[in-house]
Write a protein that holds these residues in place. Sequence first.
Motif, PDB file in Angstrom:
ATOM      1  N   UNK A 106       0.710  -1.295  -0.100  1.00 26.35           N
ATOM      2  CA  UNK A 106      -0.056   0.226   0.083  1.00 26.35           C
ATOM      3  C   UNK A 106       0.805   1.402  -0.210  1.00 26.35           C
ATOM      4  N   UNK A 107       2.192   1.167   0.305  1.00 21.27           N
ATOM      5  CA  UNK A 107       2.904   2.584   0.584  1.00 21.27           C
ATOM      6  C   UNK A 107       3.282   2.913  -0.750  1.00 21.27           C
ATOM      7  N   UNK A 108       3.403   4.345  -0.801  1.00 25.74           N
ATOM      8  CA  UNK A 108       3.821   5.126  -1.938  1.00 25.74           C
ATOM      9  C   UNK A 108       4.957   6.041  -1.648  1.00 25.74           C
ATOM     10  N   UNK A 109       5.770   6.540  -2.577  1.00 23.56           N
ATOM     11  CA  UNK A 109       6.720   7.547  -1.972  1.00 23.56           C
ATOM     12  C   UNK A 109       6.097   8.634  -0.993  1.00 23.56           C
ATOM     13  N   UNK A 110       4.966   8.988  -1.531  1.00 18.11           N
ATOM     14  CA  UNK A 110       4.718  10.181  -0.568  1.00 18.11           C
ATOM     15  C   UNK A 110       3.874   9.811   0.817  1.00 18.11           C
ATOM     16  N   UNK A 111       3.953   8.572   1.193  1.00 16.15           N
ATOM     17  CA  UNK A 111       3.421   8.276   2.582  1.00 16.15           C
ATOM     18  C   UNK A 111       4.328   7.275   3.084  1.00 16.15           C
ATOM     19  N   UNK A 112       5.499   7.147   2.621  1.00 16.68           N
ATOM     20  CA  UNK A 112       6.352   5.962   2.994  1.00 16.68           C
ATOM     21  C   UNK A 112       7.097   6.675   4.391  1.00 16.68           C
ATOM     22  N   UNK A 113       6.355   6.738   5.470  1.00 16.60           N
ATOM     23  CA  UNK A 113       6.974   7.207   6.621  1.00 16.60           C
ATOM     24  C   UNK A 113       8.227   6.355   7.419  1.00 16.60           C
ATOM     25  N   UNK A 114       8.203   5.166   7.215  1.00 12.32           N
ATOM     26  CA  UNK A 114       9.264   4.515   7.925  1.00 12.32           C
ATOM     27  C   UNK A 114      10.472   4.349   6.942  1.00 12.32           C
ATOM     28  N   UNK A 115      10.102   4.640   5.697  1.00  9.60           N
ATOM     29  CA  UNK A 115      11.264   4.841   4.567  1.00  9.60           C
ATOM     30  C   UNK A 115      11.828   6.122   5.055  1.00  9.60           C
ATOM     31  N   UNK A 116      11.001   7.234   5.210  1.00 10.67           N
ATOM     32  CA  UNK A 116      11.535   8.349   5.242  1.00 10.67           C
ATOM     33  C   UNK A 116      12.270   8.483   6.760  1.00 10.67           C
ATOM     34  N   UNK A 117      11.776   7.926   7.859  1.00 12.66           N
ATOM     35  CA  UNK A 117      12.669   7.908   8.922  1.00 12.66           C
ATOM     36  C   UNK A 117      13.975   7.278   8.999  1.00 12.66           C
ATOM     37  N   UNK A 118      14.004   6.151   8.199  1.00 13.57           N
ATOM     38  CA  UNK A 118      15.464   5.604   7.955  1.00 13.57           C
ATOM     39  C   UNK A 118      16.214   6.163   7.278  1.00 13.57           C
ATOM     40  N   UNK A 119      15.659   7.262   6.161  1.00 11.59           N
ATOM     41  CA  UNK A 119      16.568   7.857   5.263  1.00 11.59           C
ATOM     42  C   UNK A 119      17.019   9.143   6.186  1.00 11.59           C
ATOM     43  N   UNK A 120      16.394   9.779   6.810  1.00 13.17           N
ATOM     44  CA  UNK A 120      16.540  11.054   7.758  1.00 13.17           C
ATOM     45  C   UNK A 120      17.681  10.595   8.867  1.00 13.17           C
ATOM     46  N   UNK A 121      17.432   9.486   9.280  1.00 10.50           N
ATOM     47  CA  UNK A 121      18.403   9.104  10.376  1.00 10.50           C
ATOM     48  C   UNK A 121      19.897   8.785   9.726  1.00 10.50           C
ATOM     49  N   UNK A 122      19.878   8.015   8.815  1.00 12.47           N
ATOM     50  CA  UNK A 122      21.011   7.491   8.274  1.00 12.47           C
ATOM     51  C   UNK A 122      21.906   8.931   7.586  1.00 12.47           C
ATOM     52  N   UNK A 123      21.252   9.582   7.184  1.00 13.65           N
ATOM     53  CA  UNK A 123      21.915  10.933   6.468  1.00 13.65           C
ATOM     54  C   UNK A 123      22.159  11.736   7.653  1.00 13.65           C
ATOM     55  N   UNK A 124      21.380  12.010   8.719  1.00 11.52           N
ATOM     56  CA  UNK A 124      21.890  12.851   9.857  1.00 11.52           C
ATOM     57  C   UNK A 124      23.070  12.185  10.660  1.00 11.52           C
ATOM     58  N   UNK A 125      23.357  10.957  10.336  1.00 14.90           N
ATOM     59  CA  UNK A 125      24.363  10.247  11.177  1.00 14.90           C
ATOM     60  C   UNK A 125      25.863  10.385  10.017  1.00 14.90           C
ATOM     61  N   UNK A 126      25.476  11.004   8.913  1.00 12.17           N
ATOM     62  CA  UNK A 126      26.509  11.261   8.051  1.00 12.17           C
ATOM     63  C   UNK A 126      26.873  10.027   7.091  1.00 12.17           C
ATOM     64  N   UNK A 127      25.831   9.185   6.994  1.00 14.97           N
ATOM     65  CA  UNK A 127      26.148   8.045   5.922  1.00 14.97           C
ATOM     66  C   UNK A 127      25.374   8.523   4.648  1.00 14.97           C
ATOM     67  N   UNK A 128      25.551   7.530   3.533  1.00 13.51           N
ATOM     68  CA  UNK A 128      25.022   7.936   1.983  1.00 13.51           C
ATOM     69  C   UNK A 128      23.949   7.327   1.586  1.00 13.51           C
ATOM     70  N   UNK A 129      22.882   7.683   1.376  1.00 12.92           N
ATOM     71  CA  UNK A 129      21.560   7.086   0.915  1.00 12.92           C
ATOM     72  C   UNK A 129      22.146   6.550  -0.623  1.00 12.92           C
ATOM     73  N   UNK A 130      22.076   5.276  -0.956  1.00 15.77           N
ATOM     74  CA  UNK A 130      22.948   4.682  -1.959  1.00 15.77           C
ATOM     75  C   UNK A 130      21.795   4.519  -3.030  1.00 15.77           C
ATOM     76  N   UNK A 131      20.686   4.091  -2.369  1.00 19.22           N
ATOM     77  CA  UNK A 131      19.317   3.613  -3.292  1.00 19.22           C
ATOM     78  C   UNK A 131      18.154   3.626  -2.302  1.00 19.22           C
ATOM     79  N   UNK A 132      16.972   3.734  -3.068  1.00 15.54           N
ATOM     80  CA  UNK A 132      15.719   3.544  -2.202  1.00 15.54           C
ATOM     81  C   UNK A 132      14.771   3.059  -3.053  1.00 15.54           C
TER      82      UNK A 132
END
Length: 180
Positions: A23-49
Amino acid sequence: MSRIDETRDFIPVRIAVLTVSDTRKPDDDRSGDTLVARLQDAGHVLAARDIVKDDRETIAACLRAWCANPDVDVVISTGGTGLTGRDVTVEAHRDVYEKEIDAFGTVFTHVSMAKIGTSAVQSRATGGVAQGTYLFALPGSPGACKDAWDEILVKQLDYRHKPCNFVEIMPRLDEHQRRK
């Protein structure tokens, strides 16, 4: 006790985020958004999603493709770790693993118990290694993603974390494939 060794340089890792959902789409993927924000805040690179349906073969194919990609060091999936008939993420991960990180699920359960009590028994979070790439399957709730990242992954994916961490052994994950 764990700690950050400030004498060591931080080494960013390249992390792919996979959301498993019918059911999730890019505009309502809160869990994916949570992980992306946290990994980037930690200084890591988002390689793909990506977002894929709850289908074992589709999930495994995505994991295999990212494991074969030299620009991906870690894959974190969210969703499909429960007990219902459509929850096949754990099985897909295990189809791909060369080695399972058994303690990851145990530690995640311990962290979850502190947050949600005995409801933690319904999660099948798992971790493993394939083709020199770390793979982690997390539940689909933003809270579970926060807990897994904040209590486990942010530390284990930090080269400065002592007494040990996943990053320092990363170069050796596929050493068995290099031996003659």
